[in-house]
Design an enzyme around this catalytic site. Sequence first.
Site, PDB file in Angstrom:
ATOM      1  N   ASN A 263     -28.638  -6.031 -43.870  1.00  0.00           N
ATOM      2  CA  ASN A 263     -28.585  -7.008 -42.662  1.00  0.00           C
ATOM      3  C   ASN A 263     -29.338  -6.734 -41.612  1.00  0.00           C
ATOM      4  O   ASN A 263     -30.029  -5.760 -41.602  1.00  0.00           O
ATOM      5  CB  ASN A 263     -27.040  -7.435 -42.575  1.00  0.00           C
TER       6      ASN A 263
ATOM      7  N   PRO B 192     -14.649  -1.523 -48.245  1.00  0.00           N
ATOM      8  CA  PRO B 192     -13.281  -1.374 -47.493  1.00  0.00           C
ATOM      9  C   PRO B 192     -13.528  -1.916 -46.203  1.00  0.00           C
ATOM     10  O   PRO B 192     -14.713  -1.905 -45.642  1.00  0.00           O
ATOM     11  CB  PRO B 192     -13.199   0.079 -47.627  1.00  0.00           C
TER      12      PRO B 192
ATOM     13  N   ILE C 105     -13.320  -0.950 -42.602  1.00  0.00           N
ATOM     14  CA  ILE C 105     -13.399   0.250 -42.141  1.00  0.00           C
ATOM     15  C   ILE C 105     -12.481   0.257 -40.711  1.00  0.00           C
ATOM     16  O   ILE C 105     -11.506   0.909 -40.577  1.00  0.00           O
ATOM     17  CB  ILE C 105     -14.708   0.865 -41.411  1.00  0.00           C
TER      18      ILE C 105
HETATM   19  O1  PMT Z   1     -27.135  -3.866 -34.208  1.00  0.00           O
HETATM   20  P1  PMT Z   1     -28.018  -5.018 -33.080  1.00  0.00           P
HETATM   21  O2  PMT Z   1     -29.234  -5.260 -33.565  1.00  0.00           O
HETATM   22  O3  PMT Z   1     -27.785  -4.541 -31.881  1.00  0.00           O
HETATM   23  O4  PMT Z   1     -26.662  -6.210 -33.348  1.00  0.00           O
HETATM   24  C1  PMT Z   1     -25.454  -6.158 -32.792  1.00  0.00           C
HETATM   25  C2  PMT Z   1     -24.511  -6.750 -33.687  1.00  0.00           C
HETATM   26  C3  PMT Z   1     -24.629  -8.323 -33.650  1.00  0.00           C
HETATM   27  C4  PMT Z   1     -24.469  -6.103 -34.979  1.00  0.00           C
HETATM   28  C5  PMT Z   1     -23.198  -6.389 -32.874  1.00  0.00           C
HETATM   29  O5  PMT Z   1     -22.968  -6.968 -31.596  1.00  0.00           O
HETATM   30  C6  PMT Z   1     -22.007  -6.974 -33.568  1.00  0.00           C
HETATM   31  O6  PMT Z   1     -21.633  -8.079 -33.590  1.00  0.00           O
HETATM   32  N1  PMT Z   1     -21.526  -6.123 -34.813  1.00  0.00           N
HETATM   33  C7  PMT Z   1     -20.406  -6.461 -35.633  1.00  0.00           C
HETATM   34  C8  PMT Z   1     -20.928  -7.060 -36.795  1.00  0.00           C
HETATM   35  C9  PMT Z   1     -20.099  -7.581 -37.883  1.00  0.00           C
HETATM   36  O7  PMT Z   1     -19.972  -7.075 -39.090  1.00  0.00           O
HETATM   37  O8  PMT Z   1     -19.088  -8.252 -37.289  1.00  0.00           O
HETATM   38  P2  PMT Z   1     -17.755  -9.082 -38.519  1.00  0.00           P
HETATM   39  O9  PMT Z   1     -17.315  -9.998 -37.524  1.00  0.00           O
HETATM   40  O10 PMT Z   1     -18.254  -9.287 -39.705  1.00  0.00           O
HETATM   41  O11 PMT Z   1     -16.791  -7.667 -38.507  1.00  0.00           O
HETATM   42  C10 PMT Z   1     -15.671  -7.568 -37.581  1.00  0.00           C
HETATM   43  C11 PMT Z   1     -15.544  -6.138 -37.120  1.00  0.00           C
HETATM   44  O12 PMT Z   1     -15.077  -5.085 -38.270  1.00  0.00           O
HETATM   45  C12 PMT Z   1     -16.777  -5.402 -36.756  1.00  0.00           C
HETATM   46  O13 PMT Z   1     -16.280  -4.399 -35.730  1.00  0.00           O
HETATM   47  C13 PMT Z   1     -17.191  -4.397 -37.854  1.00  0.00           C
HETATM   48  O14 PMT Z   1     -17.807  -3.299 -37.451  1.00  0.00           O
HETATM   49  C14 PMT Z   1     -15.913  -4.129 -38.452  1.00  0.00           C
HETATM   50  N2  PMT Z   1     -16.061  -4.311 -40.067  1.00  0.00           N
HETATM   51  C15 PMT Z   1     -16.524  -5.225 -40.816  1.00  0.00           C
HETATM   52  C16 PMT Z   1     -16.307  -5.153 -42.055  1.00  0.00           C
HETATM   53  C17 PMT Z   1     -16.048  -3.816 -42.746  1.00  0.00           C
HETATM   54  N3  PMT Z   1     -16.259  -3.763 -43.878  1.00  0.00           N
HETATM   55  N4  PMT Z   1     -15.886  -2.933 -41.953  1.00  0.00           N
HETATM   56  C18 PMT Z   1     -15.670  -2.901 -40.841  1.00  0.00           C
HETATM   57  O15 PMT Z   1     -15.304  -2.025 -40.011  1.00  0.00           O
END
Ligand code: PMT
Length: 400
Positions: free
Chosen positions: A210, A305, A307
């Site tokens: 991504n 998973p 995390i």
């Molecule tokens: O890296 P940059 O270019 O600076 O961009 C920053 C960012 C946009 C990536 C960052 O600010 C951000 O939003 N990160 C989270 C991205 C994400 O995967 O969001 P989500 O809404 O899909 O996930 C929710 C949370 O669960 C996040 O904290 C993610 O790290 C965590 N997660 C999600 C899926 C997974 N399998 N394991 C996780 O730990």
Amino acid sequence: MSELSGKKILLGISGGIAAYKSAELLRRLQDQGAEIRVVMTAAACEFITPLTFQALSGHPVAIDLLDTESESAMGHIELARWADAIVIAPATANTLGKLAYGLADDLLSAVCLASTSPLAVAPAMNHVMWSQQATQDNLNSLRQRGVHIFGPDSGHQACGETGEGRLMDTGALVENIKTLFSPPLLDGLKLTITAGPTYEAIDPVRFIGNRSSGKMGYALAQAAQQAGAQVTLISGPTSLPSPHQVKRIDVESAEQMLQASLDTLDDCDIFIATAAVADYRVRQIAEQKIKKSADSLNLELVKNPDILAQVAARADSPFTLGFAAETEKLEEHALNKLQHKQLNMIAANQVGQADSGFNSEYNALQVYWPGGHQALPRNNKHILARQLIQLLAEHYKKEQ
Ligand code: PMT
């Protein structure tokens, strides 16, 4: 009593139009009980006279590196030893470049090089000069060495244009300078942070990935380290240099990121999940490069998973701050994740738009916790990271 009471601050002034604001800054620092000595560059003296600062500080202003009289009294080594902190405001692009390269061809740069005290710079320059790669590279290199960077603000500039590069507002500068002397917000705490993308292999040469650059997570790792935390950064593939004094563990896939995260949890107070973890991986990674013989290709994906959810669900869970990357219904989705993943806090950002979020220097965050919310408006990711760490520290302390 103010944090600045009795503190010896060396105010460095370099040559930009914002130099006139340094007189007001000096007075406001004195109001807080700080003792100020001033060093000016030759160019700064073209914008405002040393006499102004001599009258305000009550001490001669130091300007020349090779001045026999001042070298025998308050020379560059003495000034460096005297200062509890050095603050350069305004810091021009030229001065930032000198500091980044360790040059010492004038008194101000020589004092900085000779000092082990905290160094803060408040950049001020035309917005095009500010946005140049050379300026940003110099700043990054200073930041990685632990130099504090205050501002700049954006708005109308003396050159008649509008943009980022104005000297930070005096009141905000004083507040930031106080942080150089306040006990670190996360002193002694152990913090794990995930950052960047994950790569899920399809075959030996291809992967599902991504657009995450890691910039938000790395900025947070740096801000947490500067706030006194011992930081472990678990990073997906990025091209970013490691932040100063941060332990970095490189991983590729979500499963590797999970394992590395779990390995830190026996000794972890705070867990921040900034990584954009791939939600799915291919069930069977091909051993050889897949040939493009067929017209279409089906890959079976299985769920990765979660995390963050696994970390938060543990009985001995650390304080958790998650991120939510959303293209719509920011608040609704973020609150859902906060609740379902049982997090202490979540920082939501709008993604899929130009120059904010993924792979940008900028971001804007809506931070939620059970029963509360605070907006952190669009800003450089390093400034946002400091604001978010401050908010996190407040909430962490409340829950102890
Ligand atoms: O890296 P940059 O270019 O600076 O961009 C920053 C960012 C946009 C990536 C960052 O600010 C951000 O939003 N990160 C989270 C991205 C994400 O995967 O969001 P989500 O809404 O899909 O996930 C929710 C949370 O669960 C996040 O904290 C993610 O790290 C965590 N997660 C999600 C899926 C997974 N399998 N394991 C996780 O730990």
